[in-house]
Design a protein around this motif. Structure first.
Motif, PDB file in Angstrom:
ATOM      1  N   THR A 183       0.853  -1.189   0.000  1.00  0.00           N
ATOM      2  CA  THR A 183       0.000   0.000   0.000  1.00  0.00           C
ATOM      3  C   THR A 183       0.888   1.239   0.000  1.00  0.00           C
ATOM      4  N   PRO A 184       0.507   2.272  -0.725  1.00  0.00           N
ATOM      5  CA  PRO A 184       1.384   3.448  -0.859  1.00  0.00           C
ATOM      6  C   PRO A 184       1.475   4.296   0.397  1.00  0.00           C
ATOM      7  N   GLU A 185       0.538   4.139   1.350  1.00  0.00           N
ATOM      8  CA  GLU A 185       0.524   4.967   2.550  1.00  0.00           C
ATOM      9  C   GLU A 185       0.495   4.091   3.790  1.00  0.00           C
ATOM     10  N   ASP A 186       0.746   4.723   4.940  1.00  0.00           N
ATOM     11  CA  ASP A 186       0.642   4.011   6.213  1.00  0.00           C
ATOM     12  C   ASP A 186      -0.834   3.757   6.518  1.00  0.00           C
ATOM     13  N   VAL A 187      -1.187   2.487   6.694  1.00  0.00           N
ATOM     14  CA  VAL A 187      -2.579   2.129   6.940  1.00  0.00           C
ATOM     15  C   VAL A 187      -2.687   1.380   8.261  1.00  0.00           C
ATOM     16  N   VAL A 188      -3.906   1.352   8.791  1.00  0.00           N
ATOM     17  CA  VAL A 188      -4.193   0.609  10.020  1.00  0.00           C
ATOM     18  C   VAL A 188      -5.385  -0.305   9.769  1.00  0.00           C
ATOM     19  N   ASN A 189      -5.489  -1.339  10.599  1.00  0.00           N
ATOM     20  CA  ASN A 189      -6.623  -2.253  10.504  1.00  0.00           C
ATOM     21  C   ASN A 189      -7.824  -1.631  11.210  1.00  0.00           C
ATOM     22  N   VAL A 190      -8.919  -1.500  10.515  1.00  0.00           N
ATOM     23  CA  VAL A 190     -10.139  -0.935  11.090  1.00  0.00           C
ATOM     24  C   VAL A 190     -11.275  -1.935  10.893  1.00  0.00           C
ATOM     25  N   TYR A 191     -11.895  -2.298  11.998  1.00  0.00           N
ATOM     26  CA  TYR A 191     -13.046  -3.201  11.942  1.00  0.00           C
ATOM     27  C   TYR A 191     -14.320  -2.370  11.933  1.00  0.00           C
ATOM     28  N   VAL A 192     -15.128  -2.537  10.898  1.00  0.00           N
ATOM     29  CA  VAL A 192     -16.404  -1.827  10.775  1.00  0.00           C
ATOM     30  C   VAL A 192     -17.525  -2.820  11.058  1.00  0.00           C
ATOM     31  N   PRO A 193     -18.197  -2.712  12.211  1.00  0.00           N
ATOM     32  CA  PRO A 193     -19.235  -3.679  12.567  1.00  0.00           C
ATOM     33  C   PRO A 193     -20.555  -3.379  11.873  1.00  0.00           C
ATOM     34  N   THR A 194     -21.371  -4.408  11.751  1.00  0.00           N
ATOM     35  CA  THR A 194     -22.733  -4.221  11.261  1.00  0.00           C
ATOM     36  C   THR A 194     -23.642  -3.915  12.443  1.00  0.00           C
ATOM     37  N   THR A 195     -24.803  -3.380  12.156  1.00  0.00           N
ATOM     38  CA  THR A 195     -25.754  -3.041  13.209  1.00  0.00           C
ATOM     39  C   THR A 195     -27.070  -3.765  12.952  1.00  0.00           C
ATOM     40  N   PRO A 196     -27.749  -4.262  13.990  1.00  0.00           N
ATOM     41  CA  PRO A 196     -27.442  -4.125  15.423  1.00  0.00           C
ATOM     42  C   PRO A 196     -26.559  -5.243  15.976  1.00  0.00           C
ATOM     43  N   ASN A 197     -26.009  -6.092  15.102  1.00  0.00           N
ATOM     44  CA  ASN A 197     -25.170  -7.201  15.553  1.00  0.00           C
ATOM     45  C   ASN A 197     -23.710  -6.886  15.247  1.00  0.00           C
ATOM     46  N   PRO A 198     -22.946  -6.407  16.228  1.00  0.00           N
ATOM     47  CA  PRO A 198     -21.566  -5.987  15.960  1.00  0.00           C
ATOM     48  C   PRO A 198     -20.576  -7.139  15.840  1.00  0.00           C
ATOM     49  N   THR A 199     -21.050  -8.388  16.006  1.00  0.00           N
ATOM     50  CA  THR A 199     -20.123  -9.516  15.907  1.00  0.00           C
ATOM     51  C   THR A 199     -19.775  -9.844  14.462  1.00  0.00           C
ATOM     52  N   SER A 200     -20.491  -9.276  13.514  1.00  0.00           N
ATOM     53  CA  SER A 200     -20.131  -9.424  12.106  1.00  0.00           C
ATOM     54  C   SER A 200     -19.803  -8.047  11.549  1.00  0.00           C
ATOM     55  N   GLY A 201     -18.979  -8.017  10.525  1.00  0.00           N
ATOM     56  CA  GLY A 201     -18.592  -6.725   9.973  1.00  0.00           C
ATOM     57  C   GLY A 201     -17.564  -6.878   8.874  1.00  0.00           C
ATOM     58  N   PHE A 202     -16.787  -5.810   8.667  1.00  0.00           N
ATOM     59  CA  PHE A 202     -15.821  -5.770   7.575  1.00  0.00           C
ATOM     60  C   PHE A 202     -14.470  -5.307   8.108  1.00  0.00           C
TER      61      PHE A 202
END
Length: 237
Positions: free
Chosen positions: A177-196
């Protein structure tokens, strides 16, 4: 009947109607307030009882009869009674003992031997390795997993969603990746146990002052529960 009597009776009827409406509104407000107070308590108790019953139903049958407190209750009092929480207590002790065992030389040897055996199993080794890495990351003392809530433009520009930083991106993903990146978890609603899982450039993140717990509440409540915020406490551009 005079005009004054008719007007007076009409006023009394109107006053009674207003009084009835006022009483109904108060009763409705009291009822809703009662729901707001009792529902979280009831849900918490129900989940706790379900968890205790689930653990007890799987652990208590494994306890030897002469160690089971339910046996002594039946022998001394003649009552068949299952003490709730026995399984949870025994499970907590067992997990603690296993942790103490693996801290020693013999325990580490057994764990390493078991891991070598698991490493020879094609499907099992993938599941074991992934779950072990996740747990080690979450429980590591210096872990940054879910330590901060952020805003991310997702799924397109000018549309924002709440995400959680799970750590710095390393390895091949960061190199390519060309830039400094971080891992970000985006949860679904209303169930935050699944996401992207998103790899987001650091410069594109907007850090939030709210705690992770408050951010999770917003996700679960689909935005209906918003933590208090005073913009005067910070300087924002």
């Amino acid at each position: 009947m005079t005009k004054q009597k008719v007007v007076g009776r009409s006023r009394r009827r109107r006053a009674k109607a207003i009084l009835r409406v006022s009483i109904l509104r108060k009763l409705r407000a009291y009822f809703l307030a009662g729901i707001l107070v009792t529902t979280p308590v009831a849900v918490t108790i129900a989940l706790a009882l379900w968890f205790i019953e689930f653990v007890d139903s799987h652990v208590v049958p494994l306890i030897p009869v002469h160690w089971n407190p339910n046996t002594y209750i039946q022998d001394y009092f003649g009552v068949t009674l299952s003490v709730p929480g026995v399984g949870v207590f025994v499970l907590a002790i067992a997990i603690t003992l296993i942790g103490a065992l693996t801290a020693g030389f013999l325990g580490r040897f057994i764990v390493r031997t078991g891991e070598r055996v698991v490493a020879r199993m094609p499907i099992v080794r993938s599941i074991y390795s992934a779950s072990k890495q996740i747990l080690e990351t979450v429980f590591r003392d210096q872990s940054e997993a879910f330590r901060e809530a952020v805003l991310v433009e997702y799924p397109r520009r000018d549309v924002w969603t709440i995400g959680f930083i799970t750590g710095a991106t390393t390895g091949e993903v960061q190199v390519k990746t060309p830039e400094d990146v971080v891992n970000v978890y985006v949860p679904t609603t209303p169930n935050p146990t699944s996401g992207f899982l998103l790899y987001v450039p650091v410069k594109d993140l907007r850090h939030l002052d709210m705690s992770v717990e408050d951010a999770v509440k917003m996700v679960i409540s689909v935005g209906m529960v918003t933590p208090p915020f005073d913009p005067s406490d910070q300087n924002y551009n």
